[in-house]
Scaffold this motif. Sequence first.
Motif, PDB file in Angstrom:
ATOM      1  N   ILE A  90       2.436   5.352  -5.841  1.00 44.82           N
ATOM      2  CA  ILE A  90       1.791   4.600  -4.759  1.00 44.82           C
ATOM      3  C   ILE A  90       2.642   3.403  -4.358  1.00 44.82           C
ATOM      4  O   ILE A  90       2.852   3.134  -3.163  1.00 44.82           O
ATOM      5  CB  ILE A  90       0.375   4.163  -5.183  1.00 44.82           C
ATOM      6  N   ASP A  91       3.152   2.679  -5.341  1.00 46.48           N
ATOM      7  CA  ASP A  91       3.987   1.508  -5.037  1.00 46.48           C
ATOM      8  C   ASP A  91       5.252   1.917  -4.299  1.00 46.48           C
ATOM      9  O   ASP A  91       5.677   1.251  -3.341  1.00 46.48           O
ATOM     10  CB  ASP A  91       4.360   0.774  -6.330  1.00 46.48           C
ATOM     11  N   ASN A  96       8.584   2.347   0.736  1.00 48.52           N
ATOM     12  CA  ASN A  96       9.396   3.219   1.592  1.00 48.52           C
ATOM     13  C   ASN A  96       8.701   3.651   2.878  1.00 48.52           C
ATOM     14  O   ASN A  96       9.229   4.489   3.620  1.00 48.52           O
ATOM     15  CB  ASN A  96       9.839   4.446   0.800  1.00 48.52           C
ATOM     16  N   GLY A  97       7.535   3.101   3.140  1.00 48.67           N
ATOM     17  CA  GLY A  97       6.872   3.366   4.418  1.00 48.67           C
ATOM     18  C   GLY A  97       6.341   4.776   4.578  1.00 48.67           C
ATOM     19  O   GLY A  97       6.307   5.306   5.702  1.00 48.67           O
ATOM     20  N   VAL A  98       5.931   5.406   3.483  1.00 51.93           N
ATOM     21  CA  VAL A  98       5.320   6.735   3.567  1.00 51.93           C
ATOM     22  C   VAL A  98       4.029   6.620   4.377  1.00 51.93           C
ATOM     23  O   VAL A  98       3.214   5.723   4.151  1.00 51.93           O
ATOM     24  CB  VAL A  98       5.037   7.299   2.160  1.00 51.93           C
ATOM     25  N   LYS A  99       3.843   7.535   5.321  1.00 47.00           N
ATOM     26  CA  LYS A  99       2.720   7.409   6.250  1.00 47.00           C
ATOM     27  C   LYS A  99       1.370   7.751   5.619  1.00 47.00           C
ATOM     28  O   LYS A  99       0.348   7.175   5.966  1.00 47.00           O
ATOM     29  CB  LYS A  99       2.959   8.309   7.471  1.00 47.00           C
ATOM     30  N   LYS A 100       1.361   8.717   4.710  1.00 45.01           N
ATOM     31  CA  LYS A 100       0.069   9.130   4.141  1.00 45.01           C
ATOM     32  C   LYS A 100       0.275   9.750   2.767  1.00 45.01           C
ATOM     33  O   LYS A 100       1.267  10.430   2.511  1.00 45.01           O
ATOM     34  CB  LYS A 100      -0.630  10.149   5.053  1.00 45.01           C
ATOM     35  N   LEU A 101      -0.706   9.513   1.893  1.00 44.02           N
ATOM     36  CA  LEU A 101      -0.745  10.143   0.574  1.00 44.02           C
ATOM     37  C   LEU A 101      -2.046  10.919   0.453  1.00 44.02           C
ATOM     38  O   LEU A 101      -3.132  10.365   0.685  1.00 44.02           O
ATOM     39  CB  LEU A 101      -0.638   9.088  -0.526  1.00 44.02           C
ATOM     40  N   VAL A 102      -1.941  12.192   0.121  1.00 47.05           N
ATOM     41  CA  VAL A 102      -3.122  13.036  -0.094  1.00 47.05           C
ATOM     42  C   VAL A 102      -3.165  13.406  -1.568  1.00 47.05           C
ATOM     43  O   VAL A 102      -2.233  14.028  -2.094  1.00 47.05           O
ATOM     44  CB  VAL A 102      -3.095  14.294   0.783  1.00 47.05           C
ATOM     45  N   TRP A 103      -4.256  13.030  -2.228  1.00 47.23           N
ATOM     46  CA  TRP A 103      -4.398  13.182  -3.676  1.00 47.23           C
ATOM     47  C   TRP A 103      -5.373  14.310  -4.000  1.00 47.23           C
ATOM     48  O   TRP A 103      -6.540  14.257  -3.619  1.00 47.23           O
ATOM     49  CB  TRP A 103      -4.877  11.871  -4.283  1.00 47.23           C
ATOM     50  N   LEU A 123     -10.706   7.105 -11.865  1.00 43.95           N
ATOM     51  CA  LEU A 123     -11.416   6.059 -11.131  1.00 43.95           C
ATOM     52  C   LEU A 123     -10.514   4.842 -10.932  1.00 43.95           C
ATOM     53  O   LEU A 123     -10.565   4.181  -9.888  1.00 43.95           O
ATOM     54  CB  LEU A 123     -12.696   5.677 -11.875  1.00 43.95           C
ATOM     55  N   ASP A 124      -9.693   4.534 -11.942  1.00 51.99           N
ATOM     56  CA  ASP A 124      -8.742   3.428 -11.799  1.00 51.99           C
ATOM     57  C   ASP A 124      -7.696   3.763 -10.733  1.00 51.99           C
ATOM     58  O   ASP A 124      -7.303   2.899  -9.939  1.00 51.99           O
ATOM     59  CB  ASP A 124      -8.051   3.146 -13.137  1.00 51.99           C
ATOM     60  N   VAL A 125      -7.234   5.016 -10.728  1.00 52.50           N
ATOM     61  CA  VAL A 125      -6.259   5.447  -9.728  1.00 52.50           C
ATOM     62  C   VAL A 125      -6.874   5.379  -8.337  1.00 52.50           C
ATOM     63  O   VAL A 125      -6.241   4.903  -7.379  1.00 52.50           O
ATOM     64  CB  VAL A 125      -5.748   6.866 -10.034  1.00 52.50           C
ATOM     65  N   ARG A 126      -8.105   5.838  -8.207  1.00 49.98           N
ATOM     66  CA  ARG A 126      -8.772   5.797  -6.896  1.00 49.98           C
ATOM     67  C   ARG A 126      -8.842   4.366  -6.371  1.00 49.98           C
ATOM     68  O   ARG A 126      -8.512   4.098  -5.210  1.00 49.98           O
ATOM     69  CB  ARG A 126     -10.178   6.369  -6.998  1.00 49.98           C
ATOM     70  N   ASP A 127      -9.249   3.437  -7.230  1.00 51.95           N
ATOM     71  CA  ASP A 127      -9.372   2.044  -6.789  1.00 51.95           C
ATOM     72  C   ASP A 127      -8.014   1.484  -6.367  1.00 51.95           C
ATOM     73  O   ASP A 127      -7.916   0.756  -5.369  1.00 51.95           O
ATOM     74  CB  ASP A 127      -9.962   1.192  -7.911  1.00 51.95           C
ATOM     75  N   ASN A 131      -7.078   0.382  -2.430  1.00 44.63           N
ATOM     76  CA  ASN A 131      -6.694  -1.001  -2.154  1.00 44.63           C
ATOM     77  C   ASN A 131      -5.202  -1.170  -1.877  1.00 44.63           C
ATOM     78  O   ASN A 131      -4.718  -2.297  -1.731  1.00 44.63           O
ATOM     79  CB  ASN A 131      -7.093  -1.897  -3.329  1.00 44.63           C
ATOM     80  N   SER A 132      -4.477  -0.060  -1.771  1.00 43.40           N
ATOM     81  CA  SER A 132      -3.020  -0.118  -1.631  1.00 43.40           C
ATOM     82  C   SER A 132      -2.545  -0.464  -0.225  1.00 43.40           C
ATOM     83  O   SER A 132      -1.419  -0.917  -0.037  1.00 43.40           O
ATOM     84  CB  SER A 132      -2.398   1.227  -2.036  1.00 43.40           C
TER      85      SER A 132
END
Length: 298
Positions: A90-91, A96-103, A123-127, A131-132
Amino acid sequence: MRVLVFGATGSQQFNVIAEANKKGAEVIAATSTETSFEKLKEAGATPVLGDMSDAASMLAITKGIDAIAFMIPVSLPNPFDGVVFAKNVIDAAKVNGVKKLVWNTSGWLPDQKIGVPTEDLKLDVRDYLVNSGLEYVIIEPTIYMENMMGGFCAPFISNEKKLAYPTPEAMPIGWIASRDVSAFVVEAIYHSDLKADTFQVSGLENLKGNALAEQFSKGAGEEIVYYPQPAKEFEAILAPFVGEAAAAAVASFYDGLQKATAYPPKFNPDMNEVLKKLPVKMTSLEEWARANKAFFVK
């Protein structure tokens, strides 16, 4: 569109390659070992070495990427390493300006922590993802049809004509094919209007154990009966594949189900609404069993 896929060597994410190729994407598949390169190339992806525990590695492979199809590794000696892995990805995506992350979460997320590390960490990953500041879509699938290909199930079907699974016969489940989940992931990548969305997805059939075996029998062309596998038997068979700690954690979840009088929902009755936003042609259990008959019927 350059799409980076994590987990593409496993059944849960492998089909993302083909589904993204259908959209004309350039697919890059991250893997921890070069032994997977040939498989990934044959599937239509460009393989790249990436160590999720290494923040610098994640920064390197996410450069020039438009979207990420993400999944936390299922089998980790320390499950909570999954939080570190996810944060590194995520960081790096933010930098690097990635437009979208699908988990792909590999299961429906619990409402709150339940004392099972493999579930609680999500749940920690979701939060962290929410908030990213990244645009994201979370796909929560129910139980995969491909699980029946595992060593705790497939040999029972082949040798004893029993569909073994550690859930009670009375528990209904909306089993889903991994190809369908991969299709949801890719649709989510390409739908620019989805920027902070979560979808619980299931198959369209809500099948108890005996009905599951009946539909499987129709596809396989052989009479198969349901066998609610004891949690301890399941654990012993699973341990060599994922390690004793992970097997024990998963088995404890199923042991709780077997002792329960009420079951958690594993079916989304509003899938038609999901399909309006993410149009995917769904696979029935009978269709899936027919397509994979040769794997089970020797």
